[in-house]
Design a protein around this motif. Structure first.
Motif, PDB file in Angstrom:
ATOM      1  N   PRO A  40      -4.822   3.040  15.430  1.00 15.77           N
ATOM      2  CA  PRO A  40      -5.218   2.909  13.989  1.00 15.77           C
ATOM      3  C   PRO A  40      -4.371   3.086  13.020  1.00 15.77           C
ATOM      4  N   PRO A  41      -4.372   2.305  12.089  1.00 14.00           N
ATOM      5  CA  PRO A  41      -3.398   2.941  10.824  1.00 14.00           C
ATOM      6  C   PRO A  41      -4.236   3.978  10.224  1.00 14.00           C
ATOM      7  N   SER A  42      -3.501   4.910   9.515  1.00 14.60           N
ATOM      8  CA  SER A  42      -3.825   5.808   8.848  1.00 14.60           C
ATOM      9  C   SER A  42      -4.795   5.382   7.639  1.00 14.60           C
ATOM     10  N   ARG A  43      -5.674   6.146   7.008  1.00 12.73           N
ATOM     11  CA  ARG A  43      -6.460   5.677   6.018  1.00 12.73           C
ATOM     12  C   ARG A  43      -5.680   5.295   4.890  1.00 12.73           C
ATOM     13  N   LYS A  44      -4.711   6.093   4.691  1.00 13.41           N
ATOM     14  CA  LYS A  44      -3.634   5.946   3.533  1.00 13.41           C
ATOM     15  C   LYS A  44      -2.926   4.430   3.676  1.00 13.41           C
ATOM     16  N   LEU A  45      -2.475   4.420   4.862  1.00 11.63           N
ATOM     17  CA  LEU A  45      -1.612   2.868   5.187  1.00 11.63           C
ATOM     18  C   LEU A  45      -2.736   1.881   5.161  1.00 11.63           C
ATOM     19  N   MET A  76      -5.957 -17.269 -16.114  1.00 11.08           N
ATOM     20  CA  MET A  76      -4.486 -17.069 -15.665  1.00 11.08           C
ATOM     21  C   MET A  76      -4.212 -15.517 -16.352  1.00 11.08           C
ATOM     22  N   ARG A  77      -4.578 -15.429 -17.643  1.00 14.80           N
ATOM     23  CA  ARG A  77      -4.390 -14.217 -18.154  1.00 14.80           C
ATOM     24  C   ARG A  77      -4.971 -13.125 -17.471  1.00 14.80           C
ATOM     25  N   LEU A  78      -6.117 -13.271 -17.100  1.00 13.87           N
ATOM     26  CA  LEU A  78      -7.184 -12.344 -16.352  1.00 13.87           C
ATOM     27  C   LEU A  78      -6.378 -12.021 -14.972  1.00 13.87           C
ATOM     28  N   LEU A  79      -5.801 -12.985 -14.270  1.00 13.17           N
ATOM     29  CA  LEU A  79      -5.148 -12.651 -13.048  1.00 13.17           C
ATOM     30  C   LEU A  79      -3.899 -11.846 -13.252  1.00 13.17           C
ATOM     31  N   GLU A  80      -3.335 -12.207 -14.233  1.00 15.05           N
ATOM     32  CA  GLU A  80      -1.851 -11.564 -14.382  1.00 15.05           C
ATOM     33  C   GLU A  80      -2.424  -9.982 -14.746  1.00 15.05           C
ATOM     34  N   GLN A  81      -3.274  -9.803 -15.510  1.00 19.38           N
ATOM     35  CA  GLN A  81      -3.744  -8.435 -15.703  1.00 19.38           C
ATOM     36  C   GLN A  81      -4.048  -7.613 -14.361  1.00 19.38           C
ATOM     37  N   GLN A  82      -4.889  -8.342 -13.650  1.00 19.54           N
ATOM     38  CA  GLN A  82      -5.054  -7.728 -12.424  1.00 19.54           C
ATOM     39  C   GLN A  82      -4.055  -7.500 -11.430  1.00 19.54           C
ATOM     40  N   ILE A  83      -3.023  -8.549 -11.457  1.00 23.93           N
ATOM     41  CA  ILE A  83      -1.876  -8.476 -10.491  1.00 23.93           C
ATOM     42  C   ILE A  83      -1.009  -7.157 -11.116  1.00 23.93           C
ATOM     43  N   ASN A  84      -0.921  -6.989 -12.351  1.00 22.87           N
ATOM     44  CA  ASN A  84      -0.191  -5.806 -12.937  1.00 22.87           C
ATOM     45  C   ASN A  84      -1.069  -4.533 -12.869  1.00 22.87           C
ATOM     46  N   GLU A  85      -2.232  -4.511 -12.439  1.00 18.66           N
ATOM     47  CA  GLU A  85      -2.985  -3.483 -12.274  1.00 18.66           C
ATOM     48  C   GLU A  85      -2.752  -3.069 -10.689  1.00 18.66           C
ATOM     49  N   MET A  86      -2.649  -4.005  -9.964  1.00 20.01           N
ATOM     50  CA  MET A  86      -2.465  -3.780  -8.524  1.00 20.01           C
ATOM     51  C   MET A  86      -0.871  -3.271  -8.270  1.00 20.01           C
ATOM     52  N   ASP A  87      -0.184  -3.799  -8.839  1.00 21.79           N
ATOM     53  CA  ASP A  87       1.198  -3.182  -8.894  1.00 21.79           C
ATOM     54  C   ASP A  87       1.294  -1.737  -9.170  1.00 21.79           C
ATOM     55  N   LYS A  88       0.469  -1.350 -10.303  1.00 24.13           N
ATOM     56  CA  LYS A  88       0.326   0.025 -10.536  1.00 24.13           C
ATOM     57  C   LYS A  88       0.118   0.910  -9.312  1.00 24.13           C
ATOM     58  N   ILE A  89      -1.189   0.349  -8.820  1.00 22.67           N
ATOM     59  CA  ILE A  89      -1.847   0.976  -7.976  1.00 22.67           C
ATOM     60  C   ILE A  89      -1.231   1.162  -6.610  1.00 22.67           C
ATOM     61  N   ILE A  90      -0.527   0.172  -6.216  1.00 26.42           N
ATOM     62  CA  ILE A  90       0.553  -0.018  -5.075  1.00 26.42           C
ATOM     63  C   ILE A  90       1.508   1.260  -5.231  1.00 26.42           C
ATOM     64  N   GLU A  91       2.152   1.227  -6.474  1.00 24.07           N
ATOM     65  CA  GLU A  91       3.232   2.263  -6.667  1.00 24.07           C
ATOM     66  C   GLU A  91       2.716   3.751  -6.774  1.00 24.07           C
ATOM     67  N   ASP A 124       2.465   9.898  -2.031  1.00 20.79           N
ATOM     68  CA  ASP A 124       2.769  10.240  -0.307  1.00 20.79           C
ATOM     69  C   ASP A 124       4.288  10.563  -0.129  1.00 20.79           C
ATOM     70  N   GLU A 125       4.285  11.758   0.448  1.00 20.44           N
ATOM     71  CA  GLU A 125       5.891  12.210   0.606  1.00 20.44           C
ATOM     72  C   GLU A 125       6.332  11.486   1.571  1.00 20.44           C
ATOM     73  N   VAL A 126       5.870  11.035   2.661  1.00 19.77           N
ATOM     74  CA  VAL A 126       6.327  10.082   3.918  1.00 19.77           C
ATOM     75  C   VAL A 126       6.824   8.871   3.234  1.00 19.77           C
ATOM     76  N   LEU A 127       5.942   7.862   2.875  1.00 26.15           N
ATOM     77  CA  LEU A 127       6.124   6.748   2.177  1.00 26.15           C
ATOM     78  C   LEU A 127       7.213   6.774   1.139  1.00 26.15           C
ATOM     79  N   ASN A 128       7.220   7.639   0.035  1.00 26.16           N
ATOM     80  CA  ASN A 128       8.129   7.728  -1.011  1.00 26.16           C
ATOM     81  C   ASN A 128       9.658   8.006  -0.093  1.00 26.16           C
ATOM     82  N   PHE A 129       9.577   8.925   0.735  1.00 29.72           N
ATOM     83  CA  PHE A 129      10.769   9.382   1.341  1.00 29.72           C
ATOM     84  C   PHE A 129      11.441   8.033   1.788  1.00 29.72           C
ATOM     85  N   HIS A 130      10.755   7.030   2.796  1.00 34.07           N
ATOM     86  CA  HIS A 130      11.434   5.899   3.355  1.00 34.07           C
ATOM     87  C   HIS A 130      11.647   4.992   2.214  1.00 34.07           C
TER      88      HIS A 130
END
Length: 358
Positions: free
Chosen positions: A130-135, A180-195, A201-207
């Motif tokens: 199983p994947p780690s909960r973070k992944l 479309m404006r709402l979706l663009e806003q949500q996409i930008n939010e997801m970009d920030k969350i993913i980043e 995470d030390e391992v993910l950031n290293f790679h």
């Protein structure tokens, strides 16, 4: 004559799952011991454990085999894993072809469960890790990002069609632009969350720092690759990774007949989708490892897309190589040596002490 192991085939649906407990003996004969249907809930999972205990007459290892059915199998898989069961999860097309080769003509949940039990008894399958909960969280975010992007593209195409039609509704156009404006806003939010997930995470950031040196591999593409491959923990070599992503080559040739050679596409389509733009960037930026490959394939086939697909495959294998070796990409480095992966990966796992890889 003695028995070797138990195998439980589990056919999972949204509301319930069918189970078949089989055993294989030293003469390779598979016998069905019991079948049952349970609700796909925590109560059903507990009843499954009791059912296995009642019907397990010998102290033999028990293997559970199920198909990857969207997300409906995940809760049961995690539950059984926490109970120390050995689990294998098969792609639906692999199970289907195996059963057809053994003469199966009909299909229902009970038959599928029995067939999965037979596969588990007769074959040595790779165990599910199983994947780690973070992944797992990162995978949920990248898939949500893809869903939002697809909805945005669909509405944008509809808007384009409406604005070029003979009769246009201003109310519909206004509503679609608002969506479309709402979706663009949500996409930008997801970009920030993913980043945030990757950089915290030390391992993910290293790679990420190592792999993103490849021009074209940005935060989103790295996150999708890491999440969909579970940090490459499931793959013993680059070949199995290529097959998992659907980049393995399928030939169609027999006697004098020579058909088209193409990639199978029988694998994770999200990886192939996210590597499309990085492949274009890698070639355009004139990185020799990828530029030369693209030119060779294009010269041989005369088809540009085959050249780009070859670059996609190389990008994925390169990311795998860099992750395993804990190396930073260098455009002028000689990567022609054979890729040999160590036994353990560098994926993020929940129980690893801070500051350590495994």
């Amino acid at each position: 004559m003695s028995n070797l192991k138990y195998s439980i085939g589990i056919d999972v649906s949204k509301k319930d799952f069918h189970c078949c407990l089989s055993v294989i003996d030293t003469e390779q004969s598979v016998k069905v011991k019991s079948t049952h249907k349970f609700t796909n809930s925590t109560w059903g999972f507990k009843l499954l454990i009791e059912w296995v205990r009642r019907n397990r007459k010998e102290d033999l290892q028990v293997f559970c085999v199920m198909e990857a059915t969207g997300v409906y199998h995940e809760q049961l898989a995690w539950y059984l894993h926490d109970k120390d069961f050995s689990i294998s999860i098969l792609l639906p097309n692999k199970a289907k072809k195996y059963l057809q080769a053994n003469g199966a003509k009909s299909k229902n949940d009970k038959i599928d469960a029995r067939g999965l039990a037979q596969i588990g008894a007769e074959k040595k399958l790779d165990l599910w890790i199983p994947p780690s909960r973070k992944l797992y969280n990162l995978r949920s975010c990248t898939r949500q990002h893809q869903s939002l992007s697809e909805m945005h593209s669909a509405i944008n195409n509809q808007l384009e069609a409406i604005t070029h039609s003979q009769f246009q509704s201003k109310d519909i156009i206004r509503q679609m632009k608002k969506t479309m404006r709402l979706l663009e806003q949500q996409i930008n939010e997801m970009d920030k969350i993913i980043e945030e997930i990757v950089k915290e995470d030390e391992v993910l950031n290293f790679h990420y720092k190592n792999i993103s040196e490849i021009k074209g591999i940005a935060m989103l593409s790295f996150a999708v690759i890491a999440a969909e491959t579970n940090g490459f923990v499931l793959f013993k070599d680059a070949g199995s990774l290529v097959s998992y992503a659907g980049y393995d080559v399928v030939e169609n040739q027999s006697g004098n007949h020579v058909g088209r050679t193409k990639i199978s596409k029988k694998g994770n389509s999200r990886i192939r989708r996210i590597l499309h733009m990085p492949a274009l960037c890698a070639v355009r930026e004139d990185q020799p490892q990828f530029k030369n490959l693209y030119q060779r394939v294009y010269k041989r086939t005369g088809i540009k897309m085959k050249g780009y697909v070859a670059v996609q495959k190389k990008l994925l294998v390169m990311a795998y190589y860099l992750w395993r070796k804990k190396m930073k990409y260098q455009a002028d480095f000689d990567y022609s040596e054979k890729i040999i992966a160590p036994e353990k990966s560098e994926a993020t796992h929940d129980k690893i002490p801070e500051g350590r890889f495994h």
